[in-house]
Design an enzyme around this catalytic site. Structure first.
Site, short mmCIF file in Angstrom:
data_model
loop_
_atom_site.label_atom_id
_atom_site.label_comp_id
_atom_site.label_asym_id
_atom_site.label_seq_id
_atom_site.Cartn_x
_atom_site.Cartn_y
_atom_site.Cartn_z
CD GLU A 296 -2.55 -1.76 0.09
OE1 GLU A 296 -2.83 -0.65 -1.00
OE2 GLU A 296 -2.90 -2.83 -0.12
CG HIS A 299 -0.80 1.03 -4.71
ND1 HIS A 299 -0.65 0.60 -5.89
CD2 HIS A 299 -1.29 -0.16 -3.95
CE1 HIS A 299 -1.09 -0.55 -6.12
NE2 HIS A 299 -1.76 -1.11 -5.20
C1 7MF Z 1 -0.63 -7.27 -1.76
O1 7MF Z 1 -4.15 -3.59 -4.53
C2 7MF Z 1 -1.05 -7.71 -2.95
C3 7MF Z 1 -2.69 -7.36 -3.27
C4 7MF Z 1 -7.17 -3.25 -4.33
C5 7MF Z 1 -7.66 -4.24 -3.42
C6 7MF Z 1 -4.96 -4.24 -2.47
O2 7MF Z 1 -3.98 -2.44 -2.99
C7 7MF Z 1 -4.66 -3.13 -3.42
C8 7MF Z 1 -5.80 -2.22 -3.77
C9 7MF Z 1 -7.55 -6.85 -3.84
C10 7MF Z 1 -6.61 -7.90 -4.02
C11 7MF Z 1 -5.31 -8.05 -3.58
C12 7MF Z 1 -4.83 -6.83 -3.04
C13 7MF Z 1 -5.51 -5.43 -2.86
C14 7MF Z 1 -6.78 -5.55 -3.38
C15 7MF Z 1 -3.27 -6.94 -2.45
C16 7MF Z 1 -2.84 -6.47 -1.19
C17 7MF Z 1 -1.71 -6.48 -0.65
N1 7MF Z 1 -5.70 -1.31 -4.42
BR1 7MF Z 1 -9.28 -6.74 -4.48
ZN ZN Z 2 -2.53 -2.92 -4.86
#
Ligand code: 7MF
Ligand code: ZN
Length: 853
Positions: A296, A299
């Site tokens: 996160e 991102h």
């Molecule tokens: C690590 O991608 C890998 C994948 C969307 C929600 C978190 O940050 C995200 C969000 C989903 C499925 C997997 C993950 C996430 C989401 C995720 C989290 C941590 N933008 Br749906």
């Molecule tokens: Zn993500």
């Protein structure tokens, strides 16, 4: 519910208007929250005077353009089309929403009394009428008005004002200076424990770090806070990327559809990925928390500063961010172990998805419900595609590409092609063929042969991607193959080959057969490899390959060859004596690299093996696995005990060293639990004396998997001791759901009737039923179809509450075509029954593809 309309990537059109700024005001109320949204818009397409505003499940109070109630509009269930608009205008929209009734957990909802939002991908349209698409980027100011009994009123960016109102309410204001799409908006309001920290960036700026968790749980956020600091440092050191606001907040909530969300400056997390202490979290939980906190955080640059033009480009931010969090985890601990983890995900879930009715490229072309495309393909295969670029360009070349990407696109909403162009231009290479990885679905199959010639050894490669549900025709893709060639004198030649043709030959001059090849060291491409290895060659590689992943892979291959033989002969094949010798050596070898040794001593799982068959031989895979595990347990009973006793427990700390120790000790324990003459005192002592959840849970998991007679008594005891803690309640549910005999159905019913179980909470439902569907093949695939019926009735119930949850639960049923006729018919029948009901668009899309696709 609205009908499913497929959207196509190639139909993209620019937004007719851009929003420069938006000012939101929320008057919070559990059942009638009033939202005022005032936006400044500017025409963006010459001659256009219409604007589509998305909006769902909203009560519209008023809609004004430049202060005048706008009558030139048409409305349906999905939004409003405005027409006759001027070049520039102010849009003022008043809506009312009901957070308490929002069980879908999209938009604004209540989680244990706290207000919380989830807007990715298309949740903002449940808050106000707005062009809810990622290429509309605006500067957000948010005012929150609430009763002063709610201590924390949070939104994106910096706190700019706080006023006490005359009526006993407060009004706080937040401003986020970075333009962002609506999916990154967040609002949280509630009473929490607050844990504070700080971080000084590379350039010397001070950043306040704040974690908000359930009252009484503050101390459990310490690990996550420290992990955040490590992630912030990593992004500076490896990518030169610094955090850009004065405050970074993380809120943990128990009602959440996914793992976490990267809202600008205000991450929202599923509490199971924040809260940890030795008594409630396992080593795996600690690992996941660190990697998701990092994901996160990363991102902020890959996703927020540079975002997606449209949702077909989701992998632009997700594949890249997963790759970055994998790099981080590898740097924090064992790179080989992290890689093995990622490889397992690809070989199980991703290969299965590619072979299913939901097959799609990492950049999909057609989408009905966007929530259905947050998949292992977009995320994990997406990360593999980024990793291959890193392999092809090298670490420095990859960094040059990343630098150029940010230089060109900071503040923009862009496409996967823009990313590839930056990589290409920064390195003066042609990634034309490589770009097929973005548009082609399916798992390439690579067949390799070695041949002696007069001058050396030739490697013959052939690649072919079978047709998928979404695409009949496939072209060869570019495969970076990290190889090791081992000759008879123990000499090793290593390098990277680029396999680009359907057929290709590489010559290694001066080399002499016999040669044992490793072709996918570090799993350098997400493909299935066929090479006719002899048993002794694999035994050689699992001891002598340089690459750890290749050593592990050789051992996995030995097991999968044995299972394949068993399937072919309809009789369990004998483990060769030399293989038992090598395994004994691994058990007896001096203690080093403990977690890796644990992996070497663990058989491939059912799902890894199942993926290797066109028609999945459920019973034979399960009985072969059962047989081999029992045989290893008994053959090496004394060795397991000696190993177990060599590895003494130490007071719990989450360190790489200790994680390895516990992993290997608990591997030995798992085998010991299958031996009749293991005294009960051994595991009972571990259970009662353990100062941590990893070792306690290992006992229970071992009992469950061994089908031990004491299982249900111990699970009962665990529930009584720990069932008031939701994280531990969920662990208990998951254990119950993986019980491998007929008692599982009655026991799951009992869990669902426990006071803490809540159909509205996705964590509760997933711990029980997603685990059942995905991790209990024996009972899920029980021959009479009971497992299928159970799951579909749960899905039907979940769908009326929370479509995203229901849609994720259905995955194991979608692959019914891969089973023998009887089972296939039972699975299909269960799905057909389900499809008779009124279903969400999420489930309709999947059932439509599975049944009629
Ligand atoms: C690590 O991608 C890998 C994948 C969307 C929600 C978190 O940050 C995200 C969000 C989903 C499925 C997997 C993950 C996430 C989401 C995720 C989290 C941590 N933008 Br749906
Ligand atoms: Zn993500």
């Amino acid at each position: 519910m609205s009908a499913n309309i497929a959207k196509r990537r190639l139909d993209y059109q620019r937004a007719t208007y851009q929003v420069q700024q938006i000012e939101l005001e929320f008057e919070l109320h559990p059942t009638a929250t009033r939202v005022l949204a005032v936006s400044q818009l500017q025409r963006h397409v010459v001659g256009a005077d219409t604007l589509w505003l998305d909006g769902q499940q909203l009560t519209l109070v008023s809609l004004q353009v430049n202060g005048v109630e706008w009558s030139q509009k048409t409305q349906n269930d999905d939004g409003i089309l405005l027409s006759g608009l001027p070049e520039q205008f102010e849009l003022k929209v008043r809506t009312v929403l009901d957070p308490a009734a929002n069980s879908a957990l999209e938009g604004l909802y209540l989680s244990n009394g706290a207000y919380c939002t989830q807007c990715e991908a298309e949740g903002f349209r449940r808050i106000t009428f707005y062009p809810d698409r990622p290429d509309v980027m605006a500067v957000f100011t948010t005012h929150i008005i609430a009763n002063d009994s709610i201590p924390f009123l949070l939104s994106n960016g910096n706190l700019i004002a706080k006023h006490q109102l005359a009526d006993g309410r407060v009004r706080v204001s937040w401003h986020d200076p970075f333009p962002k799409p609506s999916y990154l908006f967040a609002l949280v309001a509630g009473d929490f424990d607050e844990l504070c920290g700080d971080f000084v960036t590379q350039s010397g700026r001070q950043v306040a770090l704040k974690f908000y968790v359930d009252k009484g749980q503050g101390a459990k956020a310490t690990f996550a806070l420290e992990a955040l600091k490590r992630a912030m440092r990593f992004d500076e050191e490896v990518y030169g990327l610094e955090y850009d606001l004065d405050i970074y907040m993380v809120v943990a909530v128990d009602f959440f559809n996914m793992g976490a969300m990267e809202n600008k400056g205000l991450n929202v997390f599923n509490s199971k990925f924040v809260l940890a202490d030795a008594a409630t979290a396992t080593d795996t939980d600690y690992f996941n928390i660190e990697s998701i906190i990092a994901h996160e955080y990363f991102h902020n640059w890959t996703g927020n500063r540079v975002t997606c033009r449209d949702w077909f480009q989701l992998s632009l931010k997700e594949g890249l961010t997963v790759f970055r969090d994998q790099q981080f985890s590898a740097a924090m601990g064992s790179a080989t172990l992290c890689r093995i983890d990622a490889v397992k995900t690809i070989r199980t879930a991703q290969f299965a998805e590619d072979a299913s009715p939901m097959a799609h490229p990492i950049r999909p072309d057609v989408v009905e419900e966007m929530n259905n495309f947050y998949t292992v393909t977009v995320y994990d295969k997406g990360a593999e595609v980024i990793r291959m670029q890193h392999t092809l360009l090298g670490a420095e070349g990859f960094r040059r590409g990343m630098d150029l990407y940010f230089q060109r696109h900071d503040g923009q909403a862009v496409t996967c092609d823009d990313f590839l162009a930056a990589m290409q231009d920064a390195n003066q290479v042609d990634l034309g063929q490589f770009s097929l990885w973005y548009s082609q679905s399916g798992t390439p199959e690579l067949t390799a042969k070695l041949e002696q010639t007069s001058t050396g050894v030739q490697l013959h490669l052939q690649q072919q991607t079978p047709a998928t549900a979404d695409q009949p025709n496939k072209q060869p893709v570019l495969l970076p193959l990290r190889y090791e060639l081992h000759d008879a004198n123990g000499r090793i030649e290593t390098g990277i080959l680029q396999c680009s043709g359907a057929q290709q030959v590489f010559c290694f001059d001066g080399l002499k057969m016999p040669v044992v090849p490793v072709l996918l060291a570090d799993f350098s491409a997400p493909v299935k490899l066929n090479y006719a290895y002899q048993t002794d060659e694999l035994l050689y590689l699992c001891q002598h390959a340089h690459d750890g992943v290749a050593r592990w892979d050789a051992m996995q291959q030995l097991w999968s060859d044995l299972v394949r033989q068993s399937v072919q002969q309809q009789q369990i094949a004998t483990i060769p004596a030399q293989m038992l010798d090598v395994l004994r050596q691994f058990i007896q070898q001096p203690l080093a690299d403990l977690a890796f040794t644990a992996e070497l001593l663990t058989l491939p799982g059912y799902d890894t093996l199942a993926e290797q068959y066109a028609e999945i031989p459920v019973e034979m895979i399960l009985s072969a696995l059962e047989h081999y595990q029992q045989q290893l347990a008994e053959t090496f009973a004394a060795d397991w005990l000696a190993l177990y006793q060599r590895l003494l427990p130490v007071p719990y700390v989450y360190t790489e060293q200790q994680v390895g120790l516990r992993a290997l000790r608990n591997t030995a324990l798992r085998y010991l639990l299958r031996c009749n003459n293991t005294p009960a005192s051994l595991w009972q002592q571990q259970y009662t004396e353990a100062d941590n959840m990893t070792d306690k849970l290992a006992v229970l998991q071992g009992l469950v998997r061994a089908g031990h007679a004491e299982t249900s008594r111990m699970l009962q005891q665990f529930l009584q001791q720990h069932g008031d803690n939701v994280q531990l309640f969920d662990k208990h549910s998951a254990l119950v759901a993986s019980i491998g005999d007929n008692s599982v159905f009655g026991l799951m019913d009992m869990v669902a009737q426990t006071a803490l179980f809540d159909w509205k909470n996705p964590n509760r439902v997933r711990a029980l039923y997603a685990v059942f569907g995905q991790q209990n093949p024996a009972m899920f695939h029980q021959a009479d179809g009971e497992g299928y019926q159970r799951l579909t009735s749960v899905i039907a119930k979940a769908d009326s509450i929370n479509p995203q949850l229901a849609s994720r639960l259905v995955t194991p049923l979608l692959s019914f075509r891969r089973f023998a006729p009887k089972r296939q018919a039972l699975m299909r029948q269960a799905l057909e029954q389900l499809s008779q009901q009124q279903l969400s668009p999420d489930l309709s899309e999947k059932l439509g593809k599975a049944l009629h696709g």
